[in-house]
Design a protein around this motif. Structure first.
Motif, PDB file in Angstrom:
ATOM      1  N   GLY A  81       0.786  -1.333   0.043  1.00  0.00           N
ATOM      2  CA  GLY A  81      -0.017  -0.047  -0.153  1.00  0.00           C
ATOM      3  C   GLY A  81       0.721   1.258  -0.004  1.00  0.00           C
ATOM      4  O   GLY A  81       1.867   1.434   0.860  1.00  0.00           O
ATOM      5  N   THR A  82       0.616   2.085  -0.813  1.00  0.00           N
ATOM      6  CA  THR A  82       1.341   3.312  -1.035  1.00  0.00           C
ATOM      7  C   THR A  82       0.198   4.642  -0.430  1.00  0.00           C
ATOM      8  O   THR A  82      -0.803   4.609  -1.136  1.00  0.00           O
ATOM      9  CB  THR A  82       2.040   3.671  -2.373  1.00  0.00           C
ATOM     10  OG1 THR A  82       1.015   3.946  -3.238  1.00  0.00           O
ATOM     11  CG2 THR A  82       2.840   2.513  -2.759  1.00  0.00           C
ATOM     12  N   ALA A 159      11.785   3.008   6.785  1.00  0.00           N
ATOM     13  CA  ALA A 159      12.157   4.277   6.754  1.00  0.00           C
ATOM     14  C   ALA A 159      11.755   5.413   7.520  1.00  0.00           C
ATOM     15  O   ALA A 159      10.591   5.055   8.171  1.00  0.00           O
ATOM     16  CB  ALA A 159      12.161   4.760   5.106  1.00  0.00           C
ATOM     17  N   THR A 160      12.301   6.062   8.162  1.00  0.00           N
ATOM     18  CA  THR A 160      11.666   7.321   8.790  1.00  0.00           C
ATOM     19  C   THR A 160      12.005   8.681   8.065  1.00  0.00           C
ATOM     20  O   THR A 160      12.926   8.816   7.374  1.00  0.00           O
ATOM     21  CB  THR A 160      12.164   7.573  10.313  1.00  0.00           C
ATOM     22  OG1 THR A 160      13.513   7.598  10.258  1.00  0.00           O
ATOM     23  CG2 THR A 160      11.897   5.970  10.990  1.00  0.00           C
ATOM     24  N   GLN A 169       6.897  -2.770   7.316  1.00  0.00           N
ATOM     25  CA  GLN A 169       6.639  -4.011   6.493  1.00  0.00           C
ATOM     26  C   GLN A 169       6.356  -5.185   7.737  1.00  0.00           C
ATOM     27  O   GLN A 169       7.104  -5.356   8.733  1.00  0.00           O
ATOM     28  CB  GLN A 169       7.815  -4.740   5.697  1.00  0.00           C
ATOM     29  CG  GLN A 169       7.475  -5.923   4.994  1.00  0.00           C
ATOM     30  CD  GLN A 169       8.407  -6.258   4.008  1.00  0.00           C
ATOM     31  OE1 GLN A 169       9.749  -5.540   3.930  1.00  0.00           O
ATOM     32  NE2 GLN A 169       8.194  -7.141   3.001  1.00  0.00           N
ATOM     33  N   GLN A 170       5.235  -6.083   7.576  1.00  0.00           N
ATOM     34  CA  GLN A 170       4.915  -7.185   8.352  1.00  0.00           C
ATOM     35  C   GLN A 170       4.911  -8.161   7.592  1.00  0.00           C
ATOM     36  O   GLN A 170       3.927  -8.399   6.839  1.00  0.00           O
ATOM     37  CB  GLN A 170       3.836  -6.710   9.112  1.00  0.00           C
ATOM     38  CG  GLN A 170       3.558  -7.888  10.032  1.00  0.00           C
ATOM     39  CD  GLN A 170       2.497  -7.454  11.033  1.00  0.00           C
ATOM     40  OE1 GLN A 170       1.664  -6.433  10.878  1.00  0.00           O
ATOM     41  NE2 GLN A 170       2.144  -8.164  12.289  1.00  0.00           N
ATOM     42  N   THR A 176       3.862   1.970   2.426  1.00  0.00           N
ATOM     43  CA  THR A 176       4.847   3.361   2.452  1.00  0.00           C
ATOM     44  C   THR A 176       3.891   4.515   2.229  1.00  0.00           C
ATOM     45  O   THR A 176       2.893   4.692   1.671  1.00  0.00           O
ATOM     46  CB  THR A 176       5.782   3.199   1.057  1.00  0.00           C
ATOM     47  OG1 THR A 176       4.731   2.943  -0.119  1.00  0.00           O
ATOM     48  CG2 THR A 176       6.787   2.034   1.175  1.00  0.00           C
ATOM     49  N   ALA A 177       4.290   5.542   2.917  1.00  0.00           N
ATOM     50  CA  ALA A 177       3.344   6.723   3.437  1.00  0.00           C
ATOM     51  C   ALA A 177       3.668   7.430   2.252  1.00  0.00           C
ATOM     52  O   ALA A 177       2.722   8.392   1.871  1.00  0.00           O
ATOM     53  CB  ALA A 177       3.696   7.367   4.602  1.00  0.00           C
ATOM     54  N   PHE A 178       4.705   7.369   1.086  1.00  0.00           N
ATOM     55  CA  PHE A 178       5.046   8.510   0.198  1.00  0.00           C
ATOM     56  C   PHE A 178       4.486   7.502  -1.104  1.00  0.00           C
ATOM     57  O   PHE A 178       4.196   6.505  -1.357  1.00  0.00           O
ATOM     58  CB  PHE A 178       6.251   8.737   0.141  1.00  0.00           C
ATOM     59  CG  PHE A 178       7.236   7.547   0.261  1.00  0.00           C
ATOM     60  CD1 PHE A 178       7.801   6.715  -0.846  1.00  0.00           C
ATOM     61  CD2 PHE A 178       7.500   7.032   1.514  1.00  0.00           C
ATOM     62  CE1 PHE A 178       8.580   5.799  -0.667  1.00  0.00           C
ATOM     63  CE2 PHE A 178       8.672   6.049   1.778  1.00  0.00           C
ATOM     64  CZ  PHE A 178       9.032   5.323   0.645  1.00  0.00           C
TER      65      PHE A 178
END
Length: 202
Positions: A81-82, A159-160, A169-170, A176-178
């Motif tokens: 998911g992005t 990433a932060t 990830q799980q 990813t938020a981007f």
């Protein structure tokens, strides 16, 4: 021996699904646009694109996709998911518009996601991110982007940015938020496809 050609879907109800399809096809994937439960047949992975998460959630209900997507994951499918797609994967969603009160999600990633964590559309920006698994920074486009306010057991932070978790990830769920599909850097799409190739050759 040639590596298998992954069969991957892109949820094509709303948002940046065409951009994801183009990136995946450029890497040799066979891509299906998913709008109905039957479109999931034969796929190894599915991308949930950026867009408007409340609109996408409503359309998922109208097209009867909630249970089939959970079943797809339970049967071994990989999900990525992005931005809005990351919101739809989270176990808990914060910041839903007041008129909605509660926002439905697939609850497959043990995180709490905060909508619009980096501001409004006018606050959109691009930055270079160091992402676990990549050997050089990745250009990342943030548009009304969420962040993962809580990261639960079993989740790996990838990433932060500015102290906030923006990739996680799980197991077979990546978020990813981007928007990696809005740049010419295909490395995250390649990592996703490589996870599918390993599945298909196992």
């Amino acid at each position: 021996m040639l590596a298998p050609r992954p069969r991957v879907g892109v949820l094509a109800l709303q948002g940046a699904f065409r951009e994801h399809r183009a990136r995946l096809e450029a890497l040799g994937a066979e891509v299906t646009e998913v709008r109905l439960p039957g479109d999931l047949a034969g796929l190894s992975g599915l991308v949930l694109p950026g867009g408007e998460s409340t609109t996408m959630a409503r359309l998922m209900g109208e097209f009867g996709l909630w249970a089939p997507l959970r079943d797809f994951h339970a049967a071994g499918g990989h999900l990525w998911g992005t931005c809005a797609g990351a919101i739809l994967l989270a176990r808990e969603v914060q910041g839903a518009p007041p008129q909605f009160g509660h926002q439905d999600s697939l609850a497959l990633l043990n995180v709490t996601v905060q909508r619009n964590a980096f501001g409004r559309q006018i606050d959109s920006f691009t930055t270079d991110l160091q992402v676990q698994g990549l050997d050089a920074p990745l250009p990342a486009v943030f548009i009304r982007a969420p962040a993962f306010a809580r990261v639960g057991e079993g989740v790996t932070v990838l990433a932060t940015h500015q102290g906030q978790v923006v990739a996680a990830q799980q197991g077979r769920v990546l978020a990813t938020a981007f928007h990696p599909e809005l740049t010419g850097d295909l490395r995250l799409h390649e990592l996703f496809l490589n996870s599918l190739r390993r599945l298909e050759t196992a």
